[in-house]
Design an enzyme around this catalytic site. Structure first.
Site, PDB file in Angstrom:
ATOM      1  N   GLU A  98      20.528  30.583  53.413  1.00  0.00           N
ATOM      2  CA  GLU A  98      19.635  29.568  53.969  1.00  0.00           C
ATOM      3  C   GLU A  98      19.167  29.913  55.388  1.00  0.00           C
ATOM      4  O   GLU A  98      18.077  29.512  55.798  1.00  0.00           O
ATOM      5  CB  GLU A  98      20.316  28.199  53.960  1.00  0.00           C
ATOM      6  CG  GLU A  98      20.461  27.586  52.573  1.00  0.00           C
ATOM      7  CD  GLU A  98      21.757  28.001  51.878  1.00  0.00           C
ATOM      8  OE1 GLU A  98      22.479  28.878  52.428  1.00  0.00           O
ATOM      9  OE2 GLU A  98      22.048  27.455  50.793  1.00  0.00           O
ATOM     10  N   MET A 117      23.463  45.811  73.920  1.00  0.00           N
ATOM     11  CA  MET A 117      23.161  45.093  75.155  1.00  0.00           C
ATOM     12  C   MET A 117      24.444  44.616  75.841  1.00  0.00           C
ATOM     13  O   MET A 117      24.572  44.699  77.072  1.00  0.00           O
ATOM     14  CB  MET A 117      22.238  43.909  74.871  1.00  0.00           C
ATOM     15  CG  MET A 117      21.705  43.235  76.130  1.00  0.00           C
ATOM     16  SD  MET A 117      20.695  44.351  77.132  1.00  0.00           S
ATOM     17  CE  MET A 117      19.067  44.038  76.446  1.00  0.00           C
ATOM     18  N   PHE A 168      30.777  14.997  47.833  1.00  0.00           N
ATOM     19  CA  PHE A 168      30.696  16.457  47.711  1.00  0.00           C
ATOM     20  C   PHE A 168      29.383  16.980  48.305  1.00  0.00           C
ATOM     21  O   PHE A 168      28.308  16.488  47.964  1.00  0.00           O
ATOM     22  CB  PHE A 168      30.806  16.860  46.240  1.00  0.00           C
ATOM     23  CG  PHE A 168      30.666  18.338  46.002  1.00  0.00           C
ATOM     24  CD1 PHE A 168      31.627  19.227  46.469  1.00  0.00           C
ATOM     25  CD2 PHE A 168      29.562  18.831  45.333  1.00  0.00           C
ATOM     26  CE1 PHE A 168      31.486  20.583  46.259  1.00  0.00           C
ATOM     27  CE2 PHE A 168      29.413  20.187  45.096  1.00  0.00           C
ATOM     28  CZ  PHE A 168      30.383  21.079  45.578  1.00  0.00           C
ATOM     29  N   GLN A 169      29.485  17.942  49.154  1.00  0.00           N
ATOM     30  CA  GLN A 169      28.350  18.567  49.836  1.00  0.00           C
ATOM     31  C   GLN A 169      27.504  17.552  50.598  1.00  0.00           C
ATOM     32  O   GLN A 169      26.285  17.686  50.687  1.00  0.00           O
ATOM     33  CB  GLN A 169      27.491  19.383  48.854  1.00  0.00           C
ATOM     34  CG  GLN A 169      28.206  20.628  48.339  1.00  0.00           C
ATOM     35  CD  GLN A 169      27.308  21.622  47.644  1.00  0.00           C
ATOM     36  OE1 GLN A 169      26.293  21.245  47.060  1.00  0.00           O
ATOM     37  NE2 GLN A 169      27.675  22.894  47.678  1.00  0.00           N
ATOM     38  N   LYS A 199      19.078  12.729  46.629  1.00  0.00           N
ATOM     39  CA  LYS A 199      18.811  13.144  45.250  1.00  0.00           C
ATOM     40  C   LYS A 199      18.190  12.021  44.424  1.00  0.00           C
ATOM     41  O   LYS A 199      17.264  12.248  43.632  1.00  0.00           O
ATOM     42  CB  LYS A 199      20.121  13.614  44.616  1.00  0.00           C
ATOM     43  CG  LYS A 199      19.965  14.255  43.254  1.00  0.00           C
ATOM     44  CD  LYS A 199      21.290  14.860  42.795  1.00  0.00           C
ATOM     45  CE  LYS A 199      21.108  15.581  41.451  1.00  0.00           C
ATOM     46  NZ  LYS A 199      22.373  16.238  41.027  1.00  0.00           N
TER      47      LYS A 199
END
Length: 582
Positions: free
Chosen positions: A49, A474, A111-112, A161
C-alpha cells in the site's frame, strides 16, 4: 433503479475524470473491487500500500492531476500513512480511499479496524468518514475539490463496508457539493508595492519553489525574471520551474546548493520568493539568510508567510495569477532595468563560472555524479527523473539539468526513502511515451523494491539506476564529517544481487563496475523496451558537495575534494569574489 455505494463511488470518480487508480484489495473493499471489474477506470495493482500512495503521488506530480489510491482497512490503511505525510509535506493533490469495517462495528476493535481518520488528521488536508450512502457522492467530489484547490494536498475518504454495499434510488443520488466556492481576489495594492520594490532593486534575485510547477506558473516566472534581469535560484522542489539552460539560472540553493545561488542570497538586495516555504534546508542560519535583502513572498498558503523568515511584503495568491499581475503592472510602469543590473548579472555569472558543481574523477572507480551526467547526456535531457532520498537524490538534483517543470519528482519535505520507484511507476502511467528513470541508492531501493513486480506486470518500462556504494551514503557522509568516521549501522555489505532480483521479477538487470562500462549499460537500458535495473558499483566514500553545515550561514560552504575549474578556492571558505552591492 437502485444503485450501490460502490457504483456511486465510481460514478463520482468518473465525474472527476479519474483515469487510473493505484491500489491493493482486501476484505473491507472487496465490494468496491467487484464493482471495479465492471468499470472502465484503469487499476494498477501494486505490491504494497505504500507503493500505491507513492505511485498516486508520482502520477499527480507528473500529470498535474489528482492522484488516487484505493486500499483496504486496518493495515492496508496504515501502510499509506508515510505516503500521505509525504504528499502533505510537498503539497501534492491525492485522494486516498480507504476501506473501513461496517459502521455498526466502528469502535469495537473489529478485525482490521483502525481509526485512520484520527491517525491521518495531522498529515491530511482534510479527511472524511462516510456513514450514509446518501452522502457518498458529494463527499467524494468535495474531496477532489479540496485536494486540488488552494494549497494542494492529500484528502482521505474512509468508506465503511456496509455503506459501499447499501443501495439507494439512482435519481436520489446527489453529487452536488454543499460548499460555496468564493472567487479568490488578488490584492492589487500588494502587486503595486511589489512592482515598486522591484523597480527600486539593484540586485534582485528570484527564488522559485515547487509551488511554481504545481501552479503551472513556469512561463510567468520566466517572463518576470527575464524582464527584470534577475538571476534565478530554486529549492529542491523548484528544479525545472526555470530552465537550467537559461543564462540567468544559478541552480539550487541551500545545504547542497551551488556556490552561485548561495552567494547571490548573501549579496542580493531583494528576494522574490515564489511558491517556496523558506525551509531550513535552504535558509540554514535564518539570522544570516539574505542579510541585505528585502523579501517579497508570493504563496497561496497564508500559513507559510513569516513562518520561518520575516518578509517585507506578502502576496497570498496563486503563483500564476500573482506573477501575471506583477508582469502586467511592471509593463504599465514602463519598467526599465537599472544600470546596476548588468554588474549584478556579471557577478552572478562569475560565481557560476569560477565555482561550478564538480567532482574529482580518479581513474577507474565510477563516480556517482558521472553516472547522473551520463543519464542526462544519453537521454538528451528528455527524461522524467524520480529519486529516492539520500545522496542519490542530491546528485540527481545537481548533475541532471532540468529545463521543464514536473520532470523532477522527489520527496522534498519529508525525505522518504522508498519514494522513487513507485513514484516513477506513477509518472510512467501519466507519461507513457516518456523515458522515466528512478535514480536510487542501494539502501533506498530496498525500501520498496517489490514494486518491480508492479512495473513488470503493468508493462511500465521504468529504468532504475542504482548508485551502489554499499552504504547508507548520506548518513555515512555525516558520520565521516561530524562523527569521526564512526560508521555505526550504515554499512550494507550484504546487499542482494540486484541483477538476480531484477531477473526474478521479470525485469532486465545490467551492471557496470568500471567507468568504461557506464555508457554501454545506459545505452542498452534505454534501448530495452521493458523494465531495467542498472546496478552501478560506485565509489564507496564519495560525498555530496558543496555542504553547508546545519545552522551555518550559506557562505560557509565545504567544497570537499571538488574540482574547481579556473580559480583557486580559499581553504577557509572565504570567497575571493564576494563583494558588497549595497
Amino acid at each position: 433503479m437502485k444503485v450501490s455505494g460502490a457504483q456511486i463511488l465510481f460514478k463520482a470518480l468518473e465525474m472527476e475524470k479519474v483515469e487510473v487508480i493505484f491500489g491493493y484489495p482486501g476484505g473491507a473493499v472487496i465490494g468496491i473491487y467487484d464493482e471495479l471489474f465492471r468499470q472502465k477506470v484503469r487499476h494498477i495493482l501494486v505490491r504494497h500500500e505504500q507503493g500505491a500512495i507513492h505511485a498516486a503521488d508520482g502520477y499527480a506530480r507528473a500529470s498535474g492531476k489528482v492522484g488516487v489510491c484505493l486500499v483496504t482497512s486496518g493495515p492496508g490503511a496504515t501502510n499509506t500513512v508515510t505516503g500521505i505525510a509525504n504528499a502533505h509535506s510537498d503539497s501534492i493533490p491525492v485522494v486516498i480511499l480507504t476501506g473501513q469495517v461496517p459502521t455498526a462495528l466502528i469502535g469495537s476493535d473489529a478485525f482490521q479496524e483502525v481509526d485512520i481518520m484520527g491517525i491521518t488528521r495531522p498529515c491530511t488536508k482534510h479527511n472524511f468518514l462516510v456513514r450514509d450512502v446518501a452522502e457518498l457522492g458529494k463527499v467524494v467530489r468535495e474531496a477532489f475539490h479540496i485536494a486540488r484547490s488552494g494549497r494542494p494536498g492529500p484528502v482521505l475518504v474512509d468508506l465503511p463496508k456496509d455503506v459501499m454495499q447499501a443501495e439507494m434510488e439512482e435519481e436520489d443520488v446527489c453529487f452536488q457539493s454543499g460548499y460555496l466556492y468564493a472567487e479568490e481576489t488578488l490584492d492589487a495594492s500588494a502587486i503595486d508595492k511589489a512592482a515598486a520594490m522591484i523597480a527600486a532593486a539593484q540586485n534582485p534575485l528570484v527564488f522559485a519553489g515547487g509551488g511554481v510547477s504545481m501552479g503551472k506558473a513556469s512561463g510567468e516566472l520566466r517572463e518576470l525574471a527575464r524582464m527584470i534581469g534577475a538571476p534565478v535560484a530554486s529549492t529542491l522542489m523548484g528544479l525545472g520551474a526555470f530552465p537550467a539552460s537559461d543564462p540567468l539560472w544559478l541552480g539550487m540553493a541551500g545545504m547542497h546548493g551551488t556556490y552561485a545561488a548561495n552567494m547571490a542570497f548573501t549579496n542580493c538586495d531583494l528576494v522574490i520568493g515564489v511558491g517556496v516555504r523558506f525551509d531550513d534546508r535552504v535558509t540554514s542560519n535564518v539570522e544570516a539568510f539574505a542579510p541585505r535583502a528585502q523579501i517579497i513572498h508570493i504563496d497561496i498558503d497564508p500559513v507559510s508567510i513569516d513562518k520561518i523568515v520575516r518578509t517585507n511584503l506578502a502576496i497570498v495568491a496563486d503563483a500564476k495569477q500573482a506573477l501575471s499581475a506583477l508582469v502586467a503592472r511592471l509593463k504599465e510602469r514602463n519598467y526599465v532595468q537599472p544600470g546596476a543590473i548588468k554588474d549584478w548579472q556579471e557577478q552572478a555569472m562569475t560565481w557560476k563560472r569560477e565555482r561550478p558543481l564538480g567532482y574529482k574523477n580518479n581513474g577507474d572507480v565510477i563516480k556517482p555524479q558521472f553516472v547522473v551526467e551520463k543519464l542526462y547526456e544519453l537521454s538528451q535531457g528528455k527524461a522524467v527523473i524520480a529519486t529516492e532520498v539520500g545522496q542519490n537524490q542530491m546528485w540527481a538534483a545537481q548533475f541532471f539539468q532540468y529545463n521543464d517543470p514536473n520532470c523532477f519528482l522527489t520527496s522534498g519535505g519529508l525525505g522518504t526513502m522508498g519514494f522513487g520507484l513507485p513514484a516513477a511507476i506513477g509518472a510512467q502511467v501519466a507519461c507513457p511515451d516518456s523515458l522515466v528513470i528512478d535514480v536510487a541508492g542501494d539502501g533506498s531501493i530496498q525500501m520498496n523494491i517489490q514494486e518491480l513486480g508492479t512495473a513488470v506486470q503493468n508493462k511500465l518500462p521504468v529504468k532504475i539506476a542504482i548508485l551502489n556504494n554499499s552504504f547508507l551514503g548520506m548518513v555515512r557522509q555525516w558520520q565521516e564529517k561530524f562523527y569521526q568516521k564512526r560508521y555505526s549501522q550504515t554499512v550494507l555489505d550484504n546487499n542482494p544481487d540486484f541483477l538476480k532480483i531484477a531477473e526474478a521479477y521479470g525485469a532486465k538487470g545490467l551492471r557496470a563496475r568500471t567507468v568504461a562500462e557506464v555508457e554501454d549499460v545506459i545505452k542498452e537500458a534505454f534501448a530495452t523496451e521493458g523494465v531495467v535495473v542498472m546496478d552501478f558499483i560506485v565509489d564507496r566514500e564519495e560525498g555530496v558537495y558543496p555542504l553547508v553545515k546545519p545552522g551555518a550561514p550559506l557562505t560557509e560552504m565545504d567544497f570537499g575534494p571538488m574540482e574547481i575549474k579556473g580559480a583557486a578556492v580559499a581553504e577557509n571558505g572565504d570567497d575571493p569574489f564576494a563583494r558588497s552591492f549595497n
